[in-house]
Motif scaffolding. Structure first.
Motif, mmCIF file in Angstrom:
data_model
loop_
_atom_site.group_PDB
_atom_site.id
_atom_site.type_symbol
_atom_site.label_atom_id
_atom_site.label_comp_id
_atom_site.label_asym_id
_atom_site.label_seq_id
_atom_site.Cartn_x
_atom_site.Cartn_y
_atom_site.Cartn_z
ATOM 1 N N UNK A 166 0.829 -1.201 0.000
ATOM 2 C CA UNK A 166 0.000 0.000 0.000
ATOM 3 C C UNK A 166 0.866 1.255 0.000
ATOM 4 N N UNK A 167 1.924 1.205 0.800
ATOM 5 C CA UNK A 167 2.828 2.349 0.878
ATOM 6 C C UNK A 167 3.513 2.600 -0.467
ATOM 7 N N UNK A 168 3.969 1.529 -1.101
ATOM 8 C CA UNK A 168 4.641 1.649 -2.400
ATOM 9 C C UNK A 168 3.679 2.224 -3.438
ATOM 10 N N UNK A 169 2.458 1.744 -3.394
ATOM 11 C CA UNK A 169 1.453 2.202 -4.352
ATOM 12 C C UNK A 169 1.157 3.698 -4.144
ATOM 13 N N UNK A 170 1.102 4.112 -2.888
ATOM 14 C CA UNK A 170 0.842 5.529 -2.596
ATOM 15 C C UNK A 170 1.978 6.401 -3.103
ATOM 16 N N UNK A 171 3.202 5.914 -2.891
ATOM 17 C CA UNK A 171 4.365 6.679 -3.363
ATOM 18 C C UNK A 171 4.348 6.793 -4.886
ATOM 19 N N UNK A 172 3.998 5.684 -5.521
ATOM 20 C CA UNK A 172 3.956 5.673 -6.982
ATOM 21 C C UNK A 172 2.873 6.643 -7.493
ATOM 22 N N UNK A 173 1.733 6.625 -6.825
ATOM 23 C CA UNK A 173 0.636 7.530 -7.215
ATOM 24 C C UNK A 173 1.053 8.987 -7.065
ATOM 25 N N UNK A 174 1.759 9.281 -5.980
ATOM 26 C CA UNK A 174 2.214 10.655 -5.754
ATOM 27 C C UNK A 174 3.184 11.085 -6.848
ATOM 28 N N UNK A 175 4.058 10.148 -7.261
ATOM 29 C CA UNK A 175 5.015 10.458 -8.337
ATOM 30 C C UNK A 175 4.284 10.749 -9.647
ATOM 31 N N UNK A 176 3.283 9.935 -9.932
ATOM 32 C CA UNK A 176 2.521 10.135 -11.179
ATOM 33 C C UNK A 176 1.788 11.473 -11.142
#
Lengths: 220, 206
Positions: free
Chosen positions: A151-161
């Motif tokens: 979940x944390x990785x996905x959130x970070x990825x979303x923030x980058x996008x």
């Protein structure tokens, strides 16, 4: 069309007005506003616009109720935070209310609101330099996720996008947001942006290409 | 054959890439080119990948109370909405036009009701130091005439009998007023008047 509007006109009026219908009079209270909104909810969008232009303020409440979520989400996509998105959504609806008499009915009211929203958001984003979104996954924890790390990785990825999208040129960013997140057809995006379908597709292609490069450069 | 070769050599356009990524069919030439062009296939895969990445971004759902709060904010803002610029501009134009018309009417009214100063019969005619008389005009300037000249004297005498209400009404002559004026003339004045009339009418002098 107008006869239906007039029927609703007779049923209710602005709170506080003394309403006289067929010899009876009574004071309209807040409950009647809700009844009025409920009655107006069955009207089509064109009829709601007619009702608004005829002075039915509650008809605009129904329009807001129908489109507030999509307008808010559009604004959020541009600014990336709840406070600004909320302010911008309000601004979009106020501008729509003021400009309702100029609504040409060549497109749906949703498309028209998107057009206002895009203009409002682009003006705001231009006037106010967008801040890079801080990565705060704890603000929106995915409680249903099996793996908190995932979940944390996905959130970070979303923030980058999100950050990369905000760095795209205006038209590319707008096209990408309307196409990917609001799933509007290219023809409707063309109407909103006042361009051709071919230009919209080209913008979308370049938006995806630039997004790819921005994400790759962040990974390096 | 040459055309087919050129079509297969030309890379896909932006529009064709978008159509493929979104699952739409493209024309035969494009399809043939894609089958034989590794670069275009790689580009298609890259675009699909970035599209997937973009799709994971979601807007956080605000509090359920937020929607009604937003509606209330919009309602309050709309209620406070001032009249549009167009409306204000129209109002300004109406006010300006109204003001202009009112000014015009005022000027016309003032012009129509404006009268020459009434010269009272009792008011003494201001005599000039020489042999002439001075009468105040309505502009405040003094009009001087020679009282020894019989024509001026006669005109002055006749003018004194005018009522300015008659003048305003288009100078209608009251019945018998001409006879009364002639009756008030002296013998000399009458003979002079007769001479002037004959001269004006071209009659032989007696």
């Amino acid at each position: 069309m107008f006869s239906r509007v007039n029927e609703f006109w007779a049923e209710s009026a602005r709170p506080g007005w003394k309403l006289t219908v067929a010899g009876t009079s009574g004071r309209i209270d807040a409950d009647s506003r809700q009844r009025s909104i409920a009655a107006l909810a069955s009207l089509s969008e064109t009829e709601l616009v007619d009702a608004c232009l005829a002075g039915r303020r509650e008809a605009f409440d129904v329009i807001v109720e129908r489109h507030r979520r999509s307008v808010y989400q559009l604004c959020y996509r541009f600014v990336g935070n709840h406070e600004d998105a909320s302010d911008l959504s309000q601004d979009v609806f106020v501008r729509a209310y003021r400009g309702l008499k100029n609504f040409k009915r060549q497109s749906s009211i949703g498309t028209w609101l998107y057009r206002i929203g895009v203009n409002v958001c682009l003006n705001r984003v231009t006037a106010k330099t967008p801040l890079l979104e801080p990565i705060e996954p704890e603000r929106h924890p995915d409680e249903g996720a099996a793996d908190p790390m995932q979940s944390l990785v996905q959130s970070e990825q979303a923030a980058r996008v999100r950050a990369a999208i905000r760095r795209l040129p205006r038209k590319q960013r707008t096209t990408l947001i309307l196409r990917v997140y609001h799933e509007l057809p290219h023809e409707e995006i063309a109407r909103i942006l006042g361009s051709s379908v071919g230009a919209v597709k080209a913008n979308f292609f370049h938006a995806l290409g630039n997004l790819k490069r921005l994400l790759q450069s962040e990974e390096c | 054959m040459k055309q087919v070769f050129l079509a297969t050599m030309r890379h896909l356009t932006a529009e064709q890439f978008v159509d493929i990524v979104e699952g739409r069919e493209i024309d035969d030439d494009g399809t043939r080119h894609l089958a034989g062009c590794a670069a275009c296939r790689q580009e298609v895969e890259a675009l699909r990948s970035v599209l997937l990445q973009a799709n994971i971004v979601e807007v956080p759902e605000p509090s359920p109370l937020f929607w009604n709060h937003l509606s209330a904010r919009v309602r309050a803002a709309v209620d406070e909405t001032p009249p549009s610029r167009w409306w204000r501009w129209s109002l300004a134009r109406v006010v300006f036009a109204g003001g202009a018309v009112a000014s015009l009417v005022l000027v016309l009214t003032m012009t129509m009701i404006r009268r020459p100063p009434v010269i009272s019969e009792d008011a003494p005619i201001e005599r000039s130091s020489a042999s002439g008389s001075t009468v105040p005009s309505d502009q405040g300037e003094a009009v001087t005439f020679d009282e020894d000249e019989p024509d001026w004297a006669m005109v002055a005498t006749v003018a004194e009998s005018f009522d300015w209400d008659d003048v305003e009404a288009g100078m209608p002559v009251r019945p018998g007023s001409a006879e009364r004026a002639i009756a008030q003339l002296s013998d000399e004045e009458r003979s002079e008047l007769a001479r002037l009339l004959k001269e004006a009418l071209g009659l032989p002098k007696s």
